[in-house]
Design an enzyme around this catalytic site. Structure first.
Site, mmCIF file in Angstrom:
data_model
loop_
_atom_site.group_PDB
_atom_site.id
_atom_site.type_symbol
_atom_site.label_atom_id
_atom_site.label_comp_id
_atom_site.label_asym_id
_atom_site.label_seq_id
_atom_site.Cartn_x
_atom_site.Cartn_y
_atom_site.Cartn_z
ATOM 1 N N SER A 67 0.834 -1.199 0.000
ATOM 2 C CA SER A 67 0.000 0.000 0.000
ATOM 3 C C SER A 67 0.872 1.254 0.000
ATOM 4 O O SER A 67 1.536 1.541 -0.988
ATOM 5 C CB SER A 67 -0.959 -0.031 1.194
ATOM 6 O OG SER A 67 -1.935 0.968 1.093
ATOM 7 N N HIS A 70 -4.489 -0.984 -4.508
ATOM 8 C CA HIS A 70 -5.919 -1.109 -4.193
ATOM 9 C C HIS A 70 -6.792 -0.738 -5.391
ATOM 10 O O HIS A 70 -7.896 -0.213 -5.225
ATOM 11 C CB HIS A 70 -6.314 -0.210 -3.020
ATOM 12 C CG HIS A 70 -5.556 -0.453 -1.760
ATOM 13 N ND1 HIS A 70 -5.910 -1.431 -0.857
ATOM 14 C CD2 HIS A 70 -4.474 0.178 -1.230
ATOM 15 C CE1 HIS A 70 -5.073 -1.398 0.180
ATOM 16 N NE2 HIS A 70 -4.200 -0.437 -0.032
ATOM 17 N N ASP A 99 -4.678 8.143 -1.293
ATOM 18 C CA ASP A 99 -4.830 8.703 0.043
ATOM 19 C C ASP A 99 -5.105 10.204 0.047
ATOM 20 O O ASP A 99 -4.740 10.923 -0.891
ATOM 21 C CB ASP A 99 -3.574 8.431 0.870
ATOM 22 C CG ASP A 99 -3.350 6.947 1.094
ATOM 23 O OD1 ASP A 99 -4.329 6.195 1.035
ATOM 24 O OD2 ASP A 99 -2.196 6.556 1.326
#
Length: 226
Positions: A109, A146, A124
């Site tokens: 991530s 993701h 993010d």
């Protein structure tokens, strides 16, 4: 001498139905099993892992989670992680240790985002402000972890991941973006790169339609992208 690097870049730390890093346990054990560094004839086994918990606010708790599980590098907020790397003057040191000394690097991530050219394609929120979006540049392209495919039945009116990456490529001189679905990861060994995991990935190139790749595909051509 060519670039000496060994990277495992995971899309996500947790996959639905499993625990922290459980879905990539076998790849982690293999990755940290044996490695060679430049000018060293014998392979070495990793005995200690330096965990960088800067991506979450509670660093002690995050480090304990990693310690009790697989001791890998992890997720969290990409902006927080990158800012802390700059604040602690670790950007050049990590880059040297990985690209020159051959020390293995693993990220998931946020840890995967900062291994790329920049964090411009992170998902993010910018909860803190790093001095630059430029990251470790261990590979010459960006990654979108993701990654979610567009849902034709969704009534959500916001931009999809696909649209946002297209918007990124509207800017000049932007590198390729490898969109890793959850459950996928990229293994980089020197100048060879292989897609691993249980899900595929989409490659976005500026001015071209996205390309689908299945696990096991050789993506080494991305390492020569400039």
């Amino acid at each position: 001498m060519g670039v000496k690097r060994r990277l495992l870049l995971v899309s996500n730390s947790t996959l639905h139905g499993g625990g922290y890093l459980e879905h990539c346990r076998e790849q982690i054990l293999k990755f940290f099993g044996q490695y060679k560094i430049p000018m060293d004839s014998a392979p070495r086994q990793v005995k200690r892992v330096l965990f960088i918990p800067y991506a979450l606010h509670d660093r002690d708790a995050y480090a304990e989670t990693a310690r009790t599980k697989f001791e890998s590098l992890g997720g969290g907020n990409t902006f927080r992680l990158l800012k802390a790397l700059y604040d602690n003057r670790l950007i050049l040191e990590i880059r040297k240790r990985v690209l020159q000394d051959g020390i293995p690097y693993m990220g998931s991530s946020a840890g995967t985002n900062v291994a790329t050219i920049s964090i411009s394609t992170t998902n993010d929120m910018p909860i803190v402000y790093p001095p630059s979006l430029e990251a470790l540049a261990l590979i010459p392209f960006n990654i979108n972890p993701h990654y979610l495919d567009p849902d034709v039945n969704s009534k959500h009116m916001g931009e999809t991941r696909e649209v946002r990456i297209f918007q990124y490529h509207e800017e000049p001189d932007t590198p390729p973006v490898l969109a890793l679905r959850e459950g996928s990861m990229l293994l980089v060994e020197d100048n060879k790169s292989t897609l691993l995991g249980v899900t595929g990935a989409r490659l976005f190139m500026r001015g071209a339609a996205p390309t689908e790749y299945e696990p096991g595909t050789d993506l080494s051509f991305l390492l020569s992208t400039s």
